[in-house]
Structure formats: structure tokens, C-alpha cells
Design a protein around this motif. Structure first.
Motif, PDB file in Angstrom:
ATOM      1  N   GLU A   1     -22.356   6.059  30.069  1.00 50.83           N
ATOM      2  CA  GLU A   1     -23.793   5.861  30.140  1.00 50.83           C
ATOM      3  C   GLU A   1     -24.292   6.607  31.370  1.00 50.83           C
ATOM      4  N   VAL A   2     -25.377   7.334  31.229  1.00 52.97           N
ATOM      5  CA  VAL A   2     -25.841   8.233  32.286  1.00 52.97           C
ATOM      6  C   VAL A   2     -27.234   7.806  32.748  1.00 52.97           C
ATOM      7  N   ARG A   3     -27.387   7.613  34.061  1.00 58.73           N
ATOM      8  CA  ARG A   3     -28.668   7.171  34.608  1.00 58.73           C
ATOM      9  C   ARG A   3     -28.967   7.866  35.928  1.00 58.73           C
ATOM     10  N   ASN A   4     -30.207   8.287  36.071  1.00 62.92           N
ATOM     11  CA  ASN A   4     -30.784   8.555  37.381  1.00 62.92           C
ATOM     12  C   ASN A   4     -32.277   8.263  37.275  1.00 62.92           C
ATOM     13  N   ARG A   5     -33.032   8.585  38.279  1.00 62.38           N
ATOM     14  CA  ARG A   5     -34.449   8.230  38.277  1.00 62.38           C
ATOM     15  C   ARG A   5     -35.210   8.877  37.122  1.00 62.38           C
ATOM     16  N   PHE A   6     -34.740  10.038  36.661  1.00 65.91           N
ATOM     17  CA  PHE A   6     -35.498  10.801  35.673  1.00 65.91           C
ATOM     18  C   PHE A   6     -34.775  10.965  34.337  1.00 65.91           C
ATOM     19  N   PHE A   7     -33.549  10.507  34.247  1.00 68.51           N
ATOM     20  CA  PHE A   7     -32.738  10.807  33.070  1.00 68.51           C
ATOM     21  C   PHE A   7     -32.031   9.549  32.592  1.00 68.51           C
ATOM     22  N   LYS A   8     -32.068   9.323  31.283  1.00 70.88           N
ATOM     23  CA  LYS A   8     -31.370   8.192  30.679  1.00 70.88           C
ATOM     24  C   LYS A   8     -30.751   8.661  29.378  1.00 70.88           C
ATOM     25  N   GLY A   9     -29.440   8.542  29.271  1.00 68.52           N
ATOM     26  CA  GLY A   9     -28.768   8.983  28.065  1.00 68.52           C
ATOM     27  C   GLY A   9     -27.313   8.589  28.098  1.00 68.52           C
ATOM     28  N   CYS A  10     -26.504   9.302  27.356  1.00 69.51           N
ATOM     29  CA  CYS A  10     -25.063   9.017  27.373  1.00 69.51           C
ATOM     30  C   CYS A  10     -24.306  10.303  27.124  1.00 69.51           C
ATOM     31  N   ILE A  11     -23.112  10.359  27.658  1.00 69.58           N
ATOM     32  CA  ILE A  11     -22.172  11.422  27.331  1.00 69.58           C
ATOM     33  C   ILE A  11     -21.227  10.857  26.285  1.00 69.58           C
ATOM     34  N   ALA A  12     -21.320  11.394  25.076  1.00 70.03           N
ATOM     35  CA  ALA A  12     -20.553  10.870  23.950  1.00 70.03           C
ATOM     36  C   ALA A  12     -19.045  10.983  24.207  1.00 70.03           C
ATOM     37  N   PRO A  13     -18.269  10.102  23.548  1.00 72.36           N
ATOM     38  CA  PRO A  13     -18.695   9.126  22.552  1.00 72.36           C
ATOM     39  C   PRO A  13     -19.327   7.882  23.178  1.00 72.36           C
ATOM     40  N   LYS A  14     -20.312   7.347  22.486  1.00 72.84           N
ATOM     41  CA  LYS A  14     -20.980   6.129  22.948  1.00 72.84           C
ATOM     42  C   LYS A  14     -20.181   4.924  22.465  1.00 72.84           C
ATOM     43  N   ASP A  15     -20.011   3.933  23.348  1.00 76.74           N
ATOM     44  CA  ASP A  15     -19.228   2.756  22.985  1.00 76.74           C
ATOM     45  C   ASP A  15     -19.535   1.640  23.976  1.00 76.74           C
ATOM     46  N   ILE A  16     -18.917   0.491  23.778  1.00 74.43           N
ATOM     47  CA  ILE A  16     -19.064  -0.613  24.708  1.00 74.43           C
ATOM     48  C   ILE A  16     -18.198  -0.366  25.949  1.00 74.43           C
ATOM     49  N   SER A  17     -18.467  -1.124  26.995  1.00 73.21           N
ATOM     50  CA  SER A  17     -17.592  -1.161  28.171  1.00 73.21           C
ATOM     51  C   SER A  17     -16.959  -2.547  28.220  1.00 73.21           C
ATOM     52  N   HIS A  18     -15.663  -2.583  28.465  1.00 71.73           N
ATOM     53  CA  HIS A  18     -14.924  -3.849  28.514  1.00 71.73           C
ATOM     54  C   HIS A  18     -14.179  -3.911  29.839  1.00 71.73           C
ATOM     55  N   ILE A  19     -14.596  -4.833  30.681  1.00 71.28           N
ATOM     56  CA  ILE A  19     -14.030  -4.943  32.024  1.00 71.28           C
ATOM     57  C   ILE A  19     -13.169  -6.193  32.095  1.00 71.28           C
ATOM     58  N   GLN A  20     -11.878  -5.977  32.271  1.00 71.23           N
ATOM     59  CA  GLN A  20     -10.918  -7.079  32.345  1.00 71.23           C
ATOM     60  C   GLN A  20     -10.411  -7.210  33.778  1.00 71.23           C
ATOM     61  N   GLN A  21     -10.218  -8.444  34.203  1.00 67.34           N
ATOM     62  CA  GLN A  21      -9.768  -8.706  35.566  1.00 67.34           C
ATOM     63  C   GLN A  21      -8.247  -8.642  35.692  1.00 67.34           C
ATOM     64  N   SER A  22      -7.563  -8.698  34.570  1.00 61.35           N
ATOM     65  CA  SER A  22      -6.102  -8.620  34.578  1.00 61.35           C
ATOM     66  C   SER A  22      -5.661  -7.999  33.266  1.00 61.35           C
ATOM     67  N   GLY A  23      -4.358  -7.883  33.076  1.00 55.32           N
ATOM     68  CA  GLY A  23      -3.853  -7.287  31.851  1.00 55.32           C
ATOM     69  C   GLY A  23      -4.048  -8.146  30.626  1.00 55.32           C
ATOM     70  N   GLU A  24      -4.325  -9.429  30.818  1.00 50.80           N
ATOM     71  CA  GLU A  24      -4.515 -10.346  29.706  1.00 50.80           C
ATOM     72  C   GLU A  24      -5.956 -10.833  29.687  1.00 50.80           C
ATOM     73  N   LEU A  25      -6.430 -11.219  28.482  1.00 52.82           N
ATOM     74  CA  LEU A  25      -7.787 -11.731  28.360  1.00 52.82           C
ATOM     75  C   LEU A  25      -7.940 -13.032  29.138  1.00 52.82           C
ATOM     76  N   ARG A  26      -9.050 -13.151  29.868  1.00 49.25           N
ATOM     77  CA  ARG A  26      -9.392 -14.416  30.505  1.00 49.25           C
ATOM     78  C   ARG A  26      -9.946 -15.372  29.449  1.00 49.25           C
ATOM     79  N   GLU A  27     -10.147 -16.625  29.849  1.00 55.78           N
ATOM     80  CA  GLU A  27     -10.683 -17.615  28.911  1.00 55.78           C
ATOM     81  C   GLU A  27     -12.143 -17.330  28.581  1.00 55.78           C
ATOM     82  N   LYS A  28     -12.888 -16.792  29.554  1.00 55.37           N
ATOM     83  CA  LYS A  28     -14.331 -16.612  29.401  1.00 55.37           C
ATOM     84  C   LYS A  28     -14.709 -15.139  29.509  1.00 55.37           C
TER      85      LYS A  28
END
Length: 312
Positions: free
Chosen positions: A163-190
Motif C-alpha cells: 500500500e502506497v501513501r504520501n501527502r499527494f498519492f494513494k495507491g498500491c504496488i500490485a499485487p494487492k492483498d491483505i496484511s497479516h501481522i503475527q507476533q510469533s510463529g503460531e497464531l495467537r488466540e485473538k
């Protein structure tokens, strides 16, 4: 922006501004990998003469208004015109040619580095976002777009795009997809779900302000949709979490995205948007920009906010 003004925008140019480029050209038709899902073969067609689109995967098509309806998950026309108007300054006429497009992609000479540029940090500060937190989550991108050099904030997704952002530009550098941020190698409960990178960074900033002495605040994972059209992709990732907390926008698209998730995860999902009711999204809540929303408040599970923070 009026409906007639929106319809004058070329769909190919609009898709280009969002970071989508055609995979091939056949006469007056440009073929794309659908912006609504992951696919290996292009099944989304734009007729450049009629300025109409058709998605063979869903059997839907139409003009730019109907495209925005699918991209933003809403059929409320004033809202859709507002979203198109937000993007309009970034729409530039592009003369598409498959031969040219194959050899000259939309984003060229991409360089990825640490986020340090003063202008980008100042932009984040103006949005109320803690720059140190943003530097840990984002990158600084330098690239050439339509022959012009740019630099911007890049927020990575799971498919290797940004996802690309600055004051004048909003877009994405493909491929577009979700972001998934994990705190460890395994899924947390929440897992907490956000609509965009600004909402996620706003949450981190709010949490740090409300809990500055807590040594470890990362007790959950995070999913950032990067577009409400990515809900289906998020569903695949969210299976396995016992608790899902949604902090989506207080608008029709946010409500529709929540109900789509709630239909899949009934009993495991809660809506926290009421904790910033009266604000369009978390960044407006962070900045104190209360708005008079044009749609009715969501009829979702109401979570009573605590005196401080978001009740998480």
C-alpha cells in the motif's frame, strides 16, 4: 463530484491510479487479474471504447460507479462518489498498449528502504501517528510512476505488494492483498481487524498513549484488509482464531465488511467501532475529527467503551 463527472473518468485510468495494470490487450479490451480476488488468469475486462467493465468470475459489470460499488462494498451512491473524488487527484490519463505495458510496468525502479524521509514523517505526524511506531511497520519507497519519480510510505502485504501513501498519492504496488501481522510463529488466540494501514497505525499510537508503562502490548495478531474488497482473503486467514475484534470504519462499507465477517465467525467476533462512534474511522478518532456521518449508525454488537482507550 456528480455521477456524470465520475462517469467521465476512464476506468482504465482509475484502475491505474489504484495500482492495477492490464495483463493483456485485445483490440478495445484490456484484461486484468480481478481486483476482487486472487487469480492466475486475467478474467476482468475493461472495454476502453465503451468505458465499461465486466468480471467473468462474478458475472458483474458496468460503469465506474458499479466498479466502486464492488471495490468499496457499498451501494450508497454519495459515499461512492466521495471515494472516487478522493482518488480523482491521482488519476492520470494513460495510453495503454499491451506491448508498452509489458515492457514498462506502472511502477518502475522500485527501491525499498527504511522510513526516514522528513516529509513522510511529517505527514504521519500531521495524521497524529507516532513516527517511531510507523518506522517499525512501514518502509520508504522510491519509484518511477508514469515517467515521474516519487517517494512514499510503503505498507507491505502478504503477497509482496505495498500500500502506497504520501501527502499527494494513494495507491498500491500490485499485487494487492491483505496484511497479516503475527507476533510469533503460531497464531495467537485473538486477532484485530482493520480496514487500512492508517487505522492500524492509529490503533498502535492510541494504545501506546493509553498504556505507556506496559512492557508488552503485543498480545494479539493483526489483519489489515487494505480494501473492503479483500474480506474474502481475510476470512481464509482468520480461521483458527478464537476471538476476532473488528475496528472497521463507521460507514456503510465498514458495516458491510463486518457483517460479511460476522456471517463466517458468529460467536467468535465482536465489533468495536461503537467505541469511536461519531468518527469515521480510528484516525479521525485519534485526531479528534468528529464527523456528521451520512448513514445511520450500525446495528451491531455494542461494546461499552472504557474511560480510556478502546476497551480492548
Amino acid at each position: 463530484m456528480t455521477t456524470q463527472e465520475a462517469k467521465k473518468i476512464r476506468i482504465a485510468d482509475y484502475l491505474q491510479s489504484l495500482g492495477y495494470i492490464p495483463a493483456k490487450q485485445q483490440g478495445k479490451s484490456l484484461w486484468y487479474k480481478s481486483p476482487f480476488r486472487e487469480e492466475t488468469e486475467a478474467s476482468f475486462k475493461v472495454n476502453t471504447e465503451l468505458n465499461q467493465w465486466y468480471d467473468f468470475g462474478t458475472g458483474k459489470g458496468g460503469n465506474i460507479i458499479s466498479l466502486a460499488q464492488e471495490l468499496y462494498g457499498s451501494d450508497y451512491v454519495p459515499y461512492l462518489l466521495g471515494k472516487i473524488a478522493e482518488q480523482a487527484p491521482h488519476v492520470r490519463p494513460v495510453s495503454f498498449s499491451f506491448r508498452q505495458q509489458a515492457s514498462e510496468p506502472s511502477f518502475q525502479h522500485l527501491e525499498v528502504g527504511e522510513l526516514t524521509h522528513p516529509a513522510l514523517l511529517r505527514y504521519l505526524q500531521e495524521r497524529g501517528i507516532n513516527t517511531a511506531l510507523a518506522q517499525a511497520e512501514c518502509k520508504e519507497l522510491h519509484f518511477v510512476h508514469n515517467g515521474k519519480p516519487y517517494f512514499a510510505i510503503g505498507f507491505p502485504n502478504v503477497a509482496g505488494g505495498y500500500e502506497v501513501r504520501n501527502r499527494f498519492f494513494k495507491g498500491c504496488i500490485a499485487p494487492k492483498d491483505i496484511s497479516h501481522i503475527q507476533q510469533s510463529g503460531e497464531l495467537r488466540e485473538k486477532c484485530l481487524v482493520f480496514e487500512g494501514m492508517t487505522d492500524y497505525l492509529s490503533f498502535l499510537t492510541l494504545r501506546m498513549k493509553n498504556c505507556p508503562t506496559m512492557p508488552n502490548l503485543d498480545g494479539q495478531d493483526y489483519v489489515i484488509l487494505n480494501s473492503v474488497s479483500n474480506v474474502t482473503k481475510a476470512i481464509d486467514v482468520l480461521h483458527g482464531y478464537e476471538r476476532i475484534h473488528c475496528l472497521l470504519d463507521n460507514d456503510e462499507a465498514g458495516r458491510k465488511a463486518y457483517w460479511e465477517l460476522a456471517g463466517e465467525f458468529a460467536g467468535h467476533i465482536r465489533d468495536f467501532s461503537q467505541n469511536y462512534n461519531g468518527y469515521k474511522d480510528l484516525n479521525d478518532y485519534l485526531c479528534g475529527k468528529r464527523q456528521n456521518l451520512t448513514v445511520n449508525p450500525p446495528l451491531r454488537t455494542i461494546v461499552k467503551p472504557k474511560k480510556k482507550g478502546l476497551g480492548l
